[in-house]
Design a protein around this motif. Structure first.
Motif, PDB file in Angstrom:
ATOM      1  N   PRO A   1      -2.363  15.403 -18.384  1.00  0.00           N
ATOM      2  CA  PRO A   1      -3.705  15.995 -18.513  1.00  0.00           C
ATOM      3  C   PRO A   1      -4.773  15.106 -19.137  1.00  0.00           C
ATOM      4  N   ASN A   2      -4.428  14.254 -20.075  1.00  0.00           N
ATOM      5  CA  ASN A   2      -5.429  13.438 -20.771  1.00  0.00           C
ATOM      6  C   ASN A   2      -5.611  12.054 -20.168  1.00  0.00           C
ATOM      7  N   PHE A   3      -5.080  11.821 -18.969  1.00  0.00           N
ATOM      8  CA  PHE A   3      -5.170  10.487 -18.374  1.00  0.00           C
ATOM      9  C   PHE A   3      -6.616  10.106 -18.086  1.00  0.00           C
ATOM     10  N   ARG A   4      -6.971   8.907 -18.499  1.00  0.00           N
ATOM     11  CA  ARG A   4      -8.270   8.311 -18.167  1.00  0.00           C
ATOM     12  C   ARG A   4      -7.993   6.921 -17.604  1.00  0.00           C
ATOM     13  N   PRO A   5      -8.531   6.618 -16.427  1.00  0.00           N
ATOM     14  CA  PRO A   5      -8.340   5.276 -15.875  1.00  0.00           C
ATOM     15  C   PRO A   5      -8.955   4.236 -16.806  1.00  0.00           C
ATOM     16  N   PRO A   6      -8.345   3.075 -16.902  1.00  0.00           N
ATOM     17  CA  PRO A   6      -8.923   2.044 -17.764  1.00  0.00           C
ATOM     18  C   PRO A   6     -10.209   1.485 -17.169  1.00  0.00           C
ATOM     19  N   GLN A   7     -11.088   0.995 -18.031  1.00  0.00           N
ATOM     20  CA  GLN A   7     -12.318   0.344 -17.564  1.00  0.00           C
ATOM     21  C   GLN A   7     -11.982  -0.917 -16.777  1.00  0.00           C
TER      22      GLN A   7
ATOM     23  N   ARG B   1       0.866  -1.186   0.000  1.00  0.00           N
ATOM     24  CA  ARG B   1       0.000   0.000   0.000  1.00  0.00           C
ATOM     25  C   ARG B   1       0.901   1.234   0.000  1.00  0.00           C
ATOM     26  N   TYR B   2       0.653   2.161  -0.917  1.00  0.00           N
ATOM     27  CA  TYR B   2       1.409   3.404  -0.932  1.00  0.00           C
ATOM     28  C   TYR B   2       0.971   4.270   0.246  1.00  0.00           C
ATOM     29  N   LYS B   3       1.922   4.910   0.905  1.00  0.00           N
ATOM     30  CA  LYS B   3       1.585   5.800   2.028  1.00  0.00           C
ATOM     31  C   LYS B   3       0.744   6.968   1.554  1.00  0.00           C
ATOM     32  N   THR B   4       1.039   7.447   0.356  1.00  0.00           N
ATOM     33  CA  THR B   4       0.281   8.553  -0.222  1.00  0.00           C
ATOM     34  C   THR B   4      -0.291   8.103  -1.564  1.00  0.00           C
ATOM     35  N   PRO B   5      -1.608   7.926  -1.662  1.00  0.00           N
ATOM     36  CA  PRO B   5      -2.202   7.534  -2.941  1.00  0.00           C
ATOM     37  C   PRO B   5      -2.010   8.636  -3.993  1.00  0.00           C
ATOM     38  N   LEU B   6      -1.921   8.228  -5.240  1.00  0.00           N
ATOM     39  CA  LEU B   6      -1.853   9.179  -6.348  1.00  0.00           C
ATOM     40  C   LEU B   6      -3.281   9.403  -6.829  1.00  0.00           C
ATOM     41  N   THR B   7      -3.854  10.525  -6.458  1.00  0.00           N
ATOM     42  CA  THR B   7      -5.239  10.806  -6.808  1.00  0.00           C
ATOM     43  C   THR B   7      -5.371  11.088  -8.305  1.00  0.00           C
ATOM     44  N   LEU B   8      -6.571  10.930  -8.797  1.00  0.00           N
ATOM     45  CA  LEU B   8      -6.848  11.201 -10.203  1.00  0.00           C
ATOM     46  C   LEU B   8      -6.495  12.654 -10.537  1.00  0.00           C
ATOM     47  N   ASN B   9      -6.833  13.583  -9.643  1.00  0.00           N
ATOM     48  CA  ASN B   9      -6.502  14.987  -9.899  1.00  0.00           C
ATOM     49  C   ASN B   9      -5.001  15.204  -9.969  1.00  0.00           C
ATOM     50  N   LEU B  10      -4.258  14.562  -9.083  1.00  0.00           N
ATOM     51  CA  LEU B  10      -2.797  14.693  -9.104  1.00  0.00           C
ATOM     52  C   LEU B  10      -2.234  14.107 -10.397  1.00  0.00           C
ATOM     53  N   ILE B  11      -2.694  12.935 -10.778  1.00  0.00           N
ATOM     54  CA  ILE B  11      -2.224  12.313 -12.015  1.00  0.00           C
ATOM     55  C   ILE B  11      -2.484  13.243 -13.193  1.00  0.00           C
ATOM     56  N   ARG B  12      -3.687  13.811 -13.248  1.00  0.00           N
ATOM     57  CA  ARG B  12      -4.038  14.690 -14.374  1.00  0.00           C
ATOM     58  C   ARG B  12      -3.276  16.007 -14.356  1.00  0.00           C
ATOM     59  N   SER B  13      -2.741  16.387 -13.207  1.00  0.00           N
ATOM     60  CA  SER B  13      -1.916  17.593 -13.187  1.00  0.00           C
ATOM     61  C   SER B  13      -0.580  17.340 -13.899  1.00  0.00           C
ATOM     62  N   TYR B  14      -0.149  16.085 -13.983  1.00  0.00           N
ATOM     63  CA  TYR B  14       1.072  15.705 -14.697  1.00  0.00           C
ATOM     64  C   TYR B  14       0.775  15.167 -16.094  1.00  0.00           C
TER      65      TYR B  14
END
Length: 146
Positions: A117-123, A102-115
């Motif tokens: 921008p077009n990231f979409r989680p897979p189905q 388990r990561y101590k700090t999760p990588l939130t969707l908003n954080l990922i998209r700040s790096y």
């Protein structure tokens, strides 16, 4: 080296990372080798990359055969909660969970998209190559927060 990004319901991600769910079930046939790095994207309402594990044994076969096989493995972590996801599938893949982290700090969707921008989680899942920007981001954050 390839890694597999799995979208997974929060309840199952938590069970995997606690070590109580020893197998993850997926519809269809996923060609995956033991020791493959599996990265967990916990879906709504968490919406974050929360941890990872290594693939152990991998079973592929008919729903009935795999379901019955896993139900006979003590502490497999497979329960009736898994059934709705695989119900109706002709073929399923069961991936053994090894060394959950388990990561101590999760990588939130908003954080990922700040790096990215077009990231979409897979189905369901997505393969990540070693030069994938998401994998580089995960590695930079997960190493600093382990």
């Amino acid at each position: 080296m390839l890694a597999l990004l799995l979208s997974i319901r929060p309840i199952f991600a938590d069970q995997i990372l606690k070590g109580t769910k020893k197998f993850e079930l997926r519809r269809g046939h996923i060609r995956i080798l033991p020791r493959t790095r599996i990265i967990l994207y916990s879906s709504h309402p968490v919406k974050a990359i929360v941890g990872e594990f290594r693939a152990g044994r991998v079973f592929v076969g008919s729903l009935g055969a795999i379901w019955n096989h896993l139900r006979r493995i003590e502490d497999s972590g497979i329960s009736e909660l898994d059934w709705p996801y695989v119900k109706g599938s002709r073929i399923i893949t069961a991936i053994e969970v090894v060394a959950p982290l388990r990561y101590k700090t999760p990588l939130t969707l908003n954080l990922i998209r700040s790096y990215i921008p077009n990231f979409r989680p897979p189905q369901s899942y997505k393969w990540l190559r070693k030069n994938d920007p998401l994998l580089k981001l995960i590695d930079s954050f997960s190493h600093s927060t382990r």
